[in-house]
Design a protein around this motif. Structure first.
Motif, PDB file in Angstrom:
ATOM      1  N   ALA A 129       8.917   3.496 -11.575  1.00 12.23           N
ATOM      2  CA  ALA A 129       8.130   2.488 -12.303  1.00 12.23           C
ATOM      3  C   ALA A 129       7.548   1.451 -11.354  1.00 12.23           C
ATOM      4  O   ALA A 129       6.406   1.004 -11.534  1.00 12.23           O
ATOM      5  CB  ALA A 129       9.009   1.814 -13.353  1.00 12.23           C
ATOM      6  N   LYS A 130       8.321   1.083 -10.355  1.00 11.64           N
ATOM      7  CA  LYS A 130       7.850   0.096  -9.367  1.00 11.64           C
ATOM      8  C   LYS A 130       6.664   0.646  -8.594  1.00 11.64           C
ATOM      9  O   LYS A 130       5.662  -0.051  -8.386  1.00 11.64           O
ATOM     10  CB  LYS A 130       8.985  -0.271  -8.417  1.00 11.64           C
ATOM     11  CG  LYS A 130       8.628  -1.363  -7.423  1.00 11.64           C
ATOM     12  CD  LYS A 130       9.845  -1.741  -6.571  1.00 11.64           C
ATOM     13  CE  LYS A 130       9.498  -2.869  -5.597  1.00 11.64           C
ATOM     14  NZ  LYS A 130      10.678  -3.241  -4.776  1.00 11.64           N
ATOM     15  N   GLU A 131       6.758   1.909  -8.163  1.00  8.15           N
ATOM     16  CA  GLU A 131       5.643   2.535  -7.445  1.00  8.15           C
ATOM     17  C   GLU A 131       4.427   2.655  -8.358  1.00  8.15           C
ATOM     18  O   GLU A 131       3.295   2.399  -7.937  1.00  8.15           O
ATOM     19  CB  GLU A 131       6.060   3.921  -6.940  1.00  8.15           C
ATOM     20  CG  GLU A 131       4.962   4.694  -6.238  1.00  8.15           C
ATOM     21  CD  GLU A 131       4.485   4.029  -4.968  1.00  8.15           C
ATOM     22  OE1 GLU A 131       3.264   4.093  -4.692  1.00  8.15           O
ATOM     23  OE2 GLU A 131       5.319   3.437  -4.240  1.00  8.15           O
ATOM     24  N   ALA A 132       4.653   3.047  -9.610  1.00 12.48           N
ATOM     25  CA  ALA A 132       3.547   3.174 -10.563  1.00 12.48           C
ATOM     26  C   ALA A 132       2.839   1.841 -10.760  1.00 12.48           C
ATOM     27  O   ALA A 132       1.605   1.781 -10.824  1.00 12.48           O
ATOM     28  CB  ALA A 132       4.063   3.706 -11.900  1.00 12.48           C
ATOM     29  N   GLN A 133       3.619   0.786 -10.851  1.00 13.22           N
ATOM     30  CA  GLN A 133       3.039  -0.546 -11.041  1.00 13.22           C
ATOM     31  C   GLN A 133       2.154  -0.926  -9.854  1.00 13.22           C
ATOM     32  O   GLN A 133       1.050  -1.453 -10.041  1.00 13.22           O
ATOM     33  CB  GLN A 133       4.159  -1.571 -11.219  1.00 13.22           C
ATOM     34  CG  GLN A 133       3.687  -2.932 -11.680  1.00 13.22           C
ATOM     35  CD  GLN A 133       4.867  -3.857 -11.938  1.00 13.22           C
ATOM     36  OE1 GLN A 133       5.545  -4.296 -11.011  1.00 13.22           O
ATOM     37  NE2 GLN A 133       5.131  -4.141 -13.200  1.00 13.22           N
ATOM     38  N   SER A 134       2.607  -0.629  -8.648  1.00 14.75           N
ATOM     39  CA  SER A 134       1.820  -0.963  -7.458  1.00 14.75           C
ATOM     40  C   SER A 134       0.567  -0.107  -7.361  1.00 14.75           C
ATOM     41  O   SER A 134      -0.431  -0.510  -6.757  1.00 14.75           O
ATOM     42  CB  SER A 134       2.671  -0.810  -6.195  1.00 14.75           C
ATOM     43  OG  SER A 134       2.987   0.550  -5.955  1.00 14.75           O
ATOM     44  N   ASP A 135       0.598   1.088  -7.955  1.00 18.36           N
ATOM     45  CA  ASP A 135      -0.558   1.989  -7.928  1.00 18.36           C
ATOM     46  C   ASP A 135      -1.422   1.855  -9.179  1.00 18.36           C
ATOM     47  O   ASP A 135      -2.371   2.632  -9.361  1.00 18.36           O
ATOM     48  CB  ASP A 135      -0.092   3.450  -7.804  1.00 18.36           C
ATOM     49  CG  ASP A 135       0.602   3.731  -6.478  1.00 18.36           C
ATOM     50  OD1 ASP A 135       0.228   3.095  -5.475  1.00 18.36           O
ATOM     51  OD2 ASP A 135       1.516   4.576  -6.449  1.00 18.36           O
TER      52      ASP A 135
END
Length: 320
Positions: A129-135
């Motif tokens: 989720a953290k990676e998705a948010q940054s992308d």
């Protein structure tokens, strides 16, 4: 429309076969059977690799569709395999960002640790989720067998507090879902509503019938009136007539979502009518269970599968 007794028996049998690990292993290890079943899977799965999923995704976006991508797999029982799956999802999102590909990322929590330890699945979901948010991407948690529902909802509620880009899938066939959705309206995140592909005890679920269609529409209506982002994930043409008549898809918070290879004609019709349509794309080698469910959901698909086994499959992306 309710299933006939023959269709129900076929559906229940195929769902049981799908969960039989001995049959799955036998097919996977058979030099004769594996290539035959693999040919049938190509109608519903974009291919074995991430590149396959991204390639089809790009084609559909250019045609005006939204997409959802999933690295296929579930019920992983090895921590190393869970780590590999988690890392693949993160790589997939980085590649989407690199290509400027706007996609939702779907996953099963049992693919990233739920079958081993719910805390492990929570930990890996936070990373994703953290990676998705940054992308600038969104995540959709799929729903699994009813025995996992409490754990899945519990993890979702913990994660969505910090990551509103995470959504949850609910199965209309479960009696409990009406209560669940009234609770989840208080949380952020998109709700995806499916009828449900899993074989469940009759005392906790609604069989395929007009009653199930009415429950499905009731759940959608609750989401629309609450102003929730909602994905109507169905291939039921009769029900779509009611959905369109009620104006749900004219609402900016609502979209139709359909599985790759299932009713591409209906998918294209909705899109050409100016309605928002998302196509759910999968890739990977763990297609056996997915293929069985696609046939079980709509028994006439068995004829299509047999034809594909014999002749091979045309490029499904060209049907959109």
């Amino acid at each position: 429309m309710a299933q006939s007794s023959v269709e129900k028996q076929f559906t229940d049998t195929l769902k049981s076969v799908a969960r039989n690990l001995e049959i799955k292993k036998y097919i996977q290890q058979s030099n004769e059977l594996y290539p035959i079943f693999e040919r049938a899977s190509k109608r519903f799965v974009t291919g074995d690799s991430r590149e396959d999923g991204l390639s089809v995704g790009n084609q559909l976006i250019q045609k005006g569709y939204r997409i959802s991508l999933e690295y296929i797999g579930e019920n992983t029982t090895s921590k190393d395999e869970c780590i590999q799956a988690k890392d693949e999802f993160i790589t997939l999102m980085k590649e989407c960002a690199k290509q400027g590909l706007s996609s939702r990322i779907s996953l099963d929590l049992s693919h990233i640790g739920l079958s081993i330890d719910p805390q492990l699945a929570y930990q890996y979901l936070v990373e994703i989720a953290k990676e998705a948010q940054s992308d600038d991407l969104s995540i959709m948690i799929s729903m699994e067998e009813s025995t996992k529902t409490d754990q899945i909802l519990s993890i979702y509620k913990r994660v969505v507090v910090d990551y509103s880009n995470v959504g949850i899938t609910l199965q209309a066939q479960l009696q409990r879902t009406l209560n669940d959705i009234n609770d989840l309206l208080n949380y952020a995140g998109t709700i995806r509503i499916v009828k449900g592909a899993y074989q469940e005890p009759p005392d906790i679920c609604i069989p395929r019938s007009q009653n199930l269609n009415e429950r499905y529409l009731e759940l959608v209506d609750l989401c629309v009136k609450a102003g929730k982002q909602v994905s109507i994930a169905s291939h039921d043409e009769v029900m779509y007539q009611q959905i369109i008549e009620r104006g749900y898809l004219q609402n900016p918070n609502v979209e139709a979502e359909m599985l790759y290879g299932i009713h591409p004609d209906l998918c294209k019709q909705l899109k050409d009518d100016g309605l928002p349509v998302r196509v759910y794309l999968t890739y990977g080698t763990e297609w056996y269970l997915y293929l069985c469910h696609r046939i079980a959901e709509y028994p006439p698909n068995i004829y299509v599968a047999i034809t594909d086994m014999i002749r091979g499959v045309e490029d499904s992306s060209q049907l959109y």
